[in-house]
Design a protein around this motif. Structure first.
Motif, PDB file in Angstrom:
ATOM      1  N   THR A  18     -29.295  29.443  13.012  1.00 46.43           N
ATOM      2  CA  THR A  18     -30.113  28.280  12.632  1.00 46.43           C
ATOM      3  C   THR A  18     -31.113  28.636  11.538  1.00 46.43           C
ATOM      4  OG1 THR A  18     -29.888  27.426  14.890  1.00 46.43           O
ATOM      5  CG2 THR A  18     -31.649  26.491  13.538  1.00 46.43           C
ATOM      6  N   GLN A  19     -31.709  29.797  11.624  1.00 50.79           N
ATOM      7  CA  GLN A  19     -32.713  30.223  10.653  1.00 50.79           C
ATOM      8  C   GLN A  19     -32.125  30.328   9.251  1.00 50.79           C
ATOM      9  OE1 GLN A  19     -36.116  30.819  11.424  1.00 50.79           O
ATOM     10  NE2 GLN A  19     -36.271  30.755   9.180  1.00 50.79           N
ATOM     11  N   PHE A  20     -30.826  30.626   9.147  1.00 53.02           N
ATOM     12  CA  PHE A  20     -30.211  30.738   7.817  1.00 53.02           C
ATOM     13  C   PHE A  20     -30.409  29.453   7.023  1.00 53.02           C
ATOM     14  CE2 PHE A  20     -26.722  29.754   4.965  1.00 53.02           C
ATOM     15  CZ  PHE A  20     -26.869  30.789   4.044  1.00 53.02           C
ATOM     16  N   GLN A  21     -30.176  28.311   7.659  1.00 54.97           N
ATOM     17  CA  GLN A  21     -30.344  27.037   6.967  1.00 54.97           C
ATOM     18  C   GLN A  21     -31.786  26.855   6.502  1.00 54.97           C
ATOM     19  OE1 GLN A  21     -31.017  23.341   9.056  1.00 54.97           O
ATOM     20  NE2 GLN A  21     -29.147  22.491   8.167  1.00 54.97           N
ATOM     21  N   VAL A  32     -35.554  18.532   5.638  1.00 55.41           N
ATOM     22  CA  VAL A  32     -36.309  18.479   6.893  1.00 55.41           C
ATOM     23  C   VAL A  32     -35.626  19.412   7.887  1.00 55.41           C
ATOM     24  CG1 VAL A  32     -37.005  17.030   8.837  1.00 55.41           C
ATOM     25  CG2 VAL A  32     -37.117  16.133   6.502  1.00 55.41           C
ATOM     26  N   PRO A  33     -36.303  20.494   8.309  1.00 54.65           N
ATOM     27  CA  PRO A  33     -35.657  21.450   9.213  1.00 54.65           C
ATOM     28  C   PRO A  33     -35.554  20.906  10.630  1.00 54.65           C
ATOM     29  CG  PRO A  33     -37.935  22.061   8.889  1.00 54.65           C
ATOM     30  CD  PRO A  33     -37.685  20.901   7.965  1.00 54.65           C
ATOM     31  N   PRO A  34     -34.569  21.391  11.377  1.00 53.48           N
ATOM     32  CA  PRO A  34     -34.533  21.071  12.805  1.00 53.48           C
ATOM     33  C   PRO A  34     -35.524  21.954  13.535  1.00 53.48           C
ATOM     34  CG  PRO A  34     -32.816  22.635  12.315  1.00 53.48           C
ATOM     35  CD  PRO A  34     -33.497  22.325  10.994  1.00 53.48           C
ATOM     36  N   LEU A  35     -35.806  21.619  14.769  1.00 51.32           N
ATOM     37  CA  LEU A  35     -36.492  22.582  15.625  1.00 51.32           C
ATOM     38  C   LEU A  35     -35.459  23.631  16.022  1.00 51.32           C
ATOM     39  CD1 LEU A  35     -38.800  20.561  18.035  1.00 51.32           C
ATOM     40  CD2 LEU A  35     -39.489  22.266  16.347  1.00 51.32           C
ATOM     41  N   ILE A  36     -35.747  24.886  15.747  1.00 54.70           N
ATOM     42  CA  ILE A  36     -34.786  25.949  16.028  1.00 54.70           C
ATOM     43  C   ILE A  36     -34.362  25.914  17.491  1.00 54.70           C
ATOM     44  CG2 ILE A  36     -34.472  28.452  16.136  1.00 54.70           C
ATOM     45  CD1 ILE A  36     -36.358  28.663  13.712  1.00 54.70           C
ATOM     46  N   SER A  37     -35.316  25.708  18.387  1.00 56.79           N
ATOM     47  CA  SER A  37     -35.004  25.701  19.822  1.00 56.79           C
ATOM     48  C   SER A  37     -34.017  24.589  20.167  1.00 56.79           C
ATOM     49  CB  SER A  37     -36.283  25.548  20.643  1.00 56.79           C
ATOM     50  OG  SER A  37     -36.985  24.375  20.272  1.00 56.79           O
ATOM     51  N   ASP A  38     -34.127  23.423  19.503  1.00 57.92           N
ATOM     52  CA  ASP A  38     -33.207  22.315  19.775  1.00 57.92           C
ATOM     53  C   ASP A  38     -31.793  22.652  19.336  1.00 57.92           C
ATOM     54  OD1 ASP A  38     -35.254  20.858  20.816  1.00 57.92           O
ATOM     55  OD2 ASP A  38     -35.398  19.415  19.178  1.00 57.92           O
ATOM     56  N   ASP A  39     -31.649  23.227  18.131  1.00 57.30           N
ATOM     57  CA  ASP A  39     -30.311  23.566  17.646  1.00 57.30           C
ATOM     58  C   ASP A  39     -29.689  24.679  18.483  1.00 57.30           C
ATOM     59  OD1 ASP A  39     -30.287  21.648  15.711  1.00 57.30           O
ATOM     60  OD2 ASP A  39     -29.822  23.000  14.047  1.00 57.30           O
ATOM     61  N   GLY A  65     -24.395  42.831   3.571  1.00 61.39           N
ATOM     62  CA  GLY A  65     -25.231  42.818   4.759  1.00 61.39           C
ATOM     63  C   GLY A  65     -26.190  41.651   4.865  1.00 61.39           C
ATOM     64  N   ARG A  66     -26.226  40.788   3.857  1.00 64.31           N
ATOM     65  CA  ARG A  66     -27.153  39.641   3.876  1.00 64.31           C
ATOM     66  C   ARG A  66     -26.395  38.360   4.164  1.00 64.31           C
ATOM     67  NH1 ARG A  66     -31.064  39.541  -1.226  1.00 64.31           N
ATOM     68  NH2 ARG A  66     -31.944  37.915   0.111  1.00 64.31           N
ATOM     69  N   PRO A  67     -26.928  37.480   5.027  1.00 68.83           N
ATOM     70  CA  PRO A  67     -26.238  36.221   5.319  1.00 68.83           C
ATOM     71  C   PRO A  67     -26.215  35.300   4.092  1.00 68.83           C
ATOM     72  CG  PRO A  67     -28.413  36.232   6.343  1.00 68.83           C
ATOM     73  CD  PRO A  67     -28.199  37.603   5.785  1.00 68.83           C
ATOM     74  N   VAL A  68     -25.042  34.709   3.840  1.00 63.86           N
ATOM     75  CA  VAL A  68     -24.899  33.801   2.695  1.00 63.86           C
ATOM     76  C   VAL A  68     -24.253  32.471   3.094  1.00 63.86           C
ATOM     77  CG1 VAL A  68     -24.892  35.582   0.908  1.00 63.86           C
ATOM     78  CG2 VAL A  68     -22.744  34.985   2.061  1.00 63.86           C
ATOM     79  N   GLY A  69     -23.938  32.302   4.393  1.00 69.34           N
ATOM     80  CA  GLY A  69     -23.355  31.039   4.825  1.00 69.34           C
ATOM     81  C   GLY A  69     -23.114  31.019   6.318  1.00 69.34           C
ATOM     82  N   ARG A  70     -22.875  29.814   6.850  1.00 67.94           N
ATOM     83  CA  ARG A  70     -22.609  29.647   8.280  1.00 67.94           C
ATOM     84  C   ARG A  70     -21.748  28.408   8.485  1.00 67.94           C
ATOM     85  NH1 ARG A  70     -27.339  26.354  11.458  1.00 67.94           N
ATOM     86  NH2 ARG A  70     -27.227  24.509  10.123  1.00 67.94           N
ATOM     87  N   ILE A  71     -21.038  28.371   9.601  1.00 71.34           N
ATOM     88  CA  ILE A  71     -20.234  27.188   9.953  1.00 71.34           C
ATOM     89  C   ILE A  71     -19.920  27.222  11.445  1.00 71.34           C
ATOM     90  CG2 ILE A  71     -17.945  28.231   9.589  1.00 71.34           C
ATOM     91  CD1 ILE A  71     -17.103  25.591   8.226  1.00 71.34           C
ATOM     92  N   ALA A  72     -19.794  26.043  12.039  1.00 64.93           N
ATOM     93  CA  ALA A  72     -19.318  25.908  13.416  1.00 64.93           C
ATOM     94  C   ALA A  72     -17.982  25.190  13.385  1.00 64.93           C
ATOM     95  CB  ALA A  72     -20.313  25.118  14.259  1.00 64.93           C
ATOM     96  N   ALA A  73     -17.016  25.695  14.134  1.00 66.04           N
ATOM     97  CA  ALA A  73     -15.740  25.003  14.348  1.00 66.04           C
ATOM     98  C   ALA A  73     -15.766  24.436  15.764  1.00 66.04           C
ATOM     99  CB  ALA A  73     -14.576  25.968  14.168  1.00 66.04           C
ATOM    100  N   ILE A  74     -15.403  23.169  15.902  1.00 66.88           N
ATOM    101  CA  ILE A  74     -15.575  22.448  17.170  1.00 66.88           C
ATOM    102  C   ILE A  74     -14.307  21.661  17.489  1.00 66.88           C
ATOM    103  CG2 ILE A  74     -16.892  20.613  18.335  1.00 66.88           C
ATOM    104  CD1 ILE A  74     -19.225  21.325  16.351  1.00 66.88           C
ATOM    105  N   ILE A  75     -13.955  21.615  18.749  1.00 63.56           N
ATOM    106  CA  ILE A  75     -12.909  20.708  19.224  1.00 63.56           C
ATOM    107  C   ILE A  75     -13.515  19.829  20.312  1.00 63.56           C
ATOM    108  CG2 ILE A  75     -10.665  20.492  20.372  1.00 63.56           C
ATOM    109  CD1 ILE A  75      -9.950  23.233  19.160  1.00 63.56           C
ATOM    110  N   ASN A  76     -13.436  18.519  20.102  1.00 61.74           N
ATOM    111  CA  ASN A  76     -13.879  17.551  21.100  1.00 61.74           C
ATOM    112  C   ASN A  76     -12.627  16.984  21.764  1.00 61.74           C
ATOM    113  OD1 ASN A  76     -14.567  14.998  22.342  1.00 61.74           O
ATOM    114  ND2 ASN A  76     -16.544  15.096  21.300  1.00 61.74           N
ATOM    115  N   ARG A  77     -12.298  17.481  22.947  1.00 59.08           N
ATOM    116  CA  ARG A  77     -11.063  17.081  23.612  1.00 59.08           C
ATOM    117  C   ARG A  77     -11.102  15.621  24.053  1.00 59.08           C
ATOM    118  NH1 ARG A  77     -12.365  22.003  25.771  1.00 59.08           N
ATOM    119  NH2 ARG A  77     -13.128  21.052  27.693  1.00 59.08           N
ATOM    120  N   GLN A  78     -12.295  15.146  24.391  1.00 55.63           N
ATOM    121  CA  GLN A  78     -12.415  13.754  24.838  1.00 55.63           C
ATOM    122  C   GLN A  78     -11.983  12.792  23.733  1.00 55.63           C
ATOM    123  OE1 GLN A  78     -16.003  11.096  24.744  1.00 55.63           O
ATOM    124  NE2 GLN A  78     -16.312  12.026  26.751  1.00 55.63           N
ATOM    125  N   VAL A  79     -12.472  13.008  22.510  1.00 58.87           N
ATOM    126  CA  VAL A  79     -12.114  12.135  21.390  1.00 58.87           C
ATOM    127  C   VAL A  79     -10.633  12.266  21.072  1.00 58.87           C
ATOM    128  CG1 VAL A  79     -12.482  11.702  18.927  1.00 58.87           C
ATOM    129  CG2 VAL A  79     -14.441  12.099  20.420  1.00 58.87           C
TER     130      VAL A  79
END
Length: 375
Positions: A18-21, A32-39, A65-79
């Motif tokens: 989260t901090q990377f963003q 506008v940043p999120p609250l880190i704890s919420d994310d 060694g330095r972060p340059v990007g992030r991503i989440a891959a998600i599957i929503n089985r319900q949808v």
């Protein structure tokens, strides 16, 4: 060389994720940043009830060694079960302006999704509709909101170069709060009340609104939004979770419920003072002084209000119930000194929703998109 690492969903790892963003947008006046704890809470399988029907993987890109990007891959089985599709999602995506980085991140999400048997990937989307969704494609010089994604203009350019195509668009509107309730709204509201026997409900006690309408409110959201793009029906466990989180934060003056003659909930409008400036000052942290800025954002002077939610039961849509909601809310907006109201994202094709702003002075100021690619 770009190194992609799949990270384990521990609190420490997800805080860095989260901090990377927040670091990437440091100094940007519109972000506008999120609250880190919420994310972090949202991303943790043991905490977020959406994981009853979702699974995910998180990847970070590194160079030297330095972060340059992030991503989440998600599957929503319900949808997927509802649609019959085999769709994966990507979300929580951020990257420096380097095509090699965005390509490596999306390839990681695509490969993971393909191994899970998915045939298409769509995003940015979250686990459910209560998460941030839609990449900004216009309105980069507009202050973002607590409920939306902000991204640099190069993001959609990278998506298109990587073969991603438009899936769906959202529009956002900035309304001027009028000096008084528009006459047309007053007339429609009075007609609707008499014709359908509807009444406005207001609460001053949080325990009472939770007890009497907490579950009904979220069941109404499910019913009103069930046919919208990629909508994920809220489960009872999610509803219990959101009742505790959201109803404790809201200013009840800005919560309007509409019930029929039998007390059945048929409409709801929920607003909140804009938290954008407060979140910017907090930099995503509650300590040492983030709590102070957030409290000031909730209680202090503010010229902007966010329209977090408007939901009307399908049986009453296009019958003027929205006029009843705003007949009640506008006086509170005026009393609190709000000059502008943010619509937050609305589907480009949802003419019903957009028509409710026709009696306001409005400006369509942001435009966002989900992108898709076959796997």
């Amino acid at each position: 060389m770009i190194e992609i690492k799949q990270i384990e969903p521990t609190k420490a790892n997800l805080r860095k994720f989260t901090q990377f963003q927040i670091d990437l947008y440091d100094g940007n006046p519109y972000y506008v940043p999120p609250l880190i704890s919420d994310d972090v809470y949202t991303l943790m399988p043991d905490e977020n009830p959406a994981f009853d029907f979702c699974e995910s993987a998180y990847f970070m890109a590194y160079r030297e060694g330095r972060p340059v990007g992030r991503i989440a891959a998600i599957i929503n089985r319900q949808v997927n079960e509802k649609s019959g599709a085999k769709d994966a999602r990507f979300g929580f995506i951020d990257f420096i302006d380097d095509p090699a980085v965005s390509a490596a991140l999306l390839k990681a999400a695509e490969d993971w999704s393909r191994k899970k048997g998915m045939t298409k990937i769509i995003g940015p989307l979250g686990f459910t509709d209560l998460d941030h969704e839609g990449m900004l494609i216009a309105g980069f010089d507009e202050l973002s909101t607590m409920a939306t994604i902000y991204n640099y203009p190069y993001y959609p350019e990278h998506m298109e170069k990587l073969g991603y195509k438009k899936e769906s668009d959202w529009l956002e509107f900035l309304m001027e709060v009028p000096d008084s309730i528009p006459d047309k709204y007053n007339r429609i509201a009075e007609i609707v009340k008499k014709k359908y026997g509807l009444k406005v409900l207001k609460y001053t006690n949080r325990k009472r609104i939770k007890m009497e309408y907490g579950h009904a409110l979220f069941h109404l959201i499910n019913e009103a939004y069930k046919d919208l793009y990629q909508y994920s029906t809220l489960t009872e466990r999610q509803i219990d979770h959101y009742i505790d989180i959201y109803l404790n934060l809201l200013n009840l003056d800005l919560v309007t419920l509409i019930a029929d003659s039998n007390g059945r909930l048929v409409g709801v409008g929920i607003s909140m003072p804009s938290m954008s400036r407060a979140l910017q000052k907090s930099k995503g942290k509650m300590l040492p002084l983030g709590w102070y800025h957030l409290l000031k954002g909730l209680k202090g002077k503010n010229d902007r209000v966010d329209l977090l939610l408007v939901a009307v039961h399908p049986e009453y849509q296009n019958k003027g119930v929205n006029a009843l909601l705003f007949q009640d809310l506008i006086p509170y907006y005026i009393r609190n000194g709000y000059k502008y109201a943010e619509s937050n994202p609305e589907m480009e094709t949802n003419a019903k929703v957009q028509s409710q702003w026709e009696y306001f002075t409005t400006r369509q100021h942001r435009h966002r998109r989900s992108f898709a690619k076959k796997l």
